[in-house]
Design an enzyme around this catalytic site. Sequence first.
Site, PDB file in Angstrom:
ATOM      1  N   ASP A  35      -0.250   1.937   8.405  1.00 43.09           N
ATOM      2  CA  ASP A  35      -0.756   1.114   9.519  1.00 43.09           C
ATOM      3  C   ASP A  35       0.172   1.160  10.739  1.00 43.09           C
ATOM      4  O   ASP A  35      -0.263   0.858  11.847  1.00 43.09           O
ATOM      5  CB  ASP A  35      -0.907  -0.345   9.077  1.00 43.09           C
ATOM      6  N   ARG A  54       1.133  -5.153  -5.152  1.00 40.93           N
ATOM      7  CA  ARG A  54       1.385  -6.317  -4.292  1.00 40.93           C
ATOM      8  C   ARG A  54       1.542  -7.481  -5.268  1.00 40.93           C
ATOM      9  O   ARG A  54       0.558  -8.011  -5.765  1.00 40.93           O
ATOM     10  CB  ARG A  54       0.218  -6.535  -3.329  1.00 40.93           C
ATOM     11  N   ARG A  71      -5.581  -2.195   8.666  1.00 45.78           N
ATOM     12  CA  ARG A  71      -5.601  -3.641   8.396  1.00 45.78           C
ATOM     13  C   ARG A  71      -5.915  -4.410   9.675  1.00 45.78           C
ATOM     14  O   ARG A  71      -6.959  -4.174  10.260  1.00 45.78           O
ATOM     15  CB  ARG A  71      -4.275  -4.090   7.776  1.00 45.78           C
ATOM     16  N   ASP A 125       5.669  -4.929   5.897  1.00 47.78           N
ATOM     17  CA  ASP A 125       6.330  -6.215   6.156  1.00 47.78           C
ATOM     18  C   ASP A 125       6.254  -7.190   4.981  1.00 47.78           C
ATOM     19  O   ASP A 125       7.127  -8.051   4.837  1.00 47.78           O
ATOM     20  CB  ASP A 125       5.871  -6.851   7.480  1.00 47.78           C
ATOM     21  N   ASP A 156       2.297  -0.926  11.588  1.00 49.12           N
ATOM     22  CA  ASP A 156       2.201  -2.244  12.232  1.00 49.12           C
ATOM     23  C   ASP A 156       3.469  -3.077  12.075  1.00 49.12           C
ATOM     24  O   ASP A 156       3.438  -4.291  12.221  1.00 49.12           O
ATOM     25  CB  ASP A 156       0.996  -3.011  11.644  1.00 49.12           C
ATOM     26  N   GLY A 171       0.848  -1.208   0.000  1.00 48.70           N
ATOM     27  CA  GLY A 171       0.000   0.000   0.000  1.00 48.70           C
ATOM     28  C   GLY A 171       0.877   1.249   0.000  1.00 48.70           C
ATOM     29  O   GLY A 171       1.889   1.295   0.704  1.00 48.70           O
ATOM     30  N   THR A 183       4.343   2.405   5.853  1.00 44.70           N
ATOM     31  CA  THR A 183       2.947   1.969   5.828  1.00 44.70           C
ATOM     32  C   THR A 183       2.151   2.845   6.786  1.00 44.70           C
ATOM     33  O   THR A 183       2.625   3.143   7.885  1.00 44.70           O
ATOM     34  CB  THR A 183       2.758   0.490   6.228  1.00 44.70           C
TER      35      THR A 183
END
Length: 323
Positions: free
Chosen positions: A129, A74, A173, A105, A131, A13, A127
Amino acid sequence: MGIKRIGVLTSGGDAPGMNAAVRAVLRTALYHGIECYGILRGYNGLINADVIRLDEKRVSHIINRGGTVLYTARSKEFMTEEGQKKAASTCKFLGLDGIVAIGGDGTFRGAQALSKCGVNVVCIPATIDNDICCTNYSIGFDTAANTAIDCIDKLRDTMQSHERCSVVEVMGRNAGYLAMYVGLAVGATAVLVPESPIDLQKDVVEKIRQARLNGFTHYMIVVAEGAGSASDIANQIHDALDLDPRVTVLGHIQRGGTPTARDRVNATKMGYLAVELLRAGKTNRVICTDQGGFVDIDISEGLSRQKLPLQLEADVLAAMTGI
Ligand code: F6P
């Protein structure tokens, strides 16, 4: 022997600040007399040798632009061993001495595979996120959080006027970092994240009830997309309290926009460091934040780390909400 030619790609993303990182990679490469190629559409570009020569002009005035001028993808093909071998042979064919891979990741796992095929790769975390386990900051998070905050502040104006309940779904996500951060910043009535089991009665209904008892007449509920659908939560609030909540899914708007100063500056530092690492002959490394600075660690180690729960954020949210 020093490196002569490198490639840079963005994958997964997109995240605001990716362009600033690409620019920094190119500029650092030029500073050291290294040629730099942009690999288009993430790992697909490596498989298909879809590359462009970067120069100062191509990356001028992109530090302030969201998205990624290199496009992103992706890549399903790259997940196969055959795709990875094709990508590695493109690197050999083009004479690329190293790759800077910018993404989350999934991008790191790709870099790890490429590194196993003998290609030198350094990753930059990007990202919205946030995360990624080995770093508590990733490029794009700050901009996305500010975008979501700006949208929710606007929502609050109309929610306040109509004395309504608003349920806002933010991205992330399977992670709740963005939702927690945003929830803290907007003074949410309640925040739901996938990391904690949800008890709607306790976590939302009681908080709204308490807020009403304390004299408030509008309520802002922030839901991480991984914690459930905002519509379902709105329906449950309706059934429990007879309110008529309005639902807003912020969606991809959070991924766009002018990167903040923090994202631009960190992206620039990380882009610089990535090239320095390749120059030092390092591979399979990811750049992470560490105590206010940056370190590089082995990607395998980075991927095996556990993201620490945001305990302080959770504790502060518990104290700030439902009053
Ligand atoms: O990983 C970034 C992210 O924006 C997530 O927050 C979200 O779940 C996902 O990507 C959306 O992906 P897509 O752009 O493929 O819809």
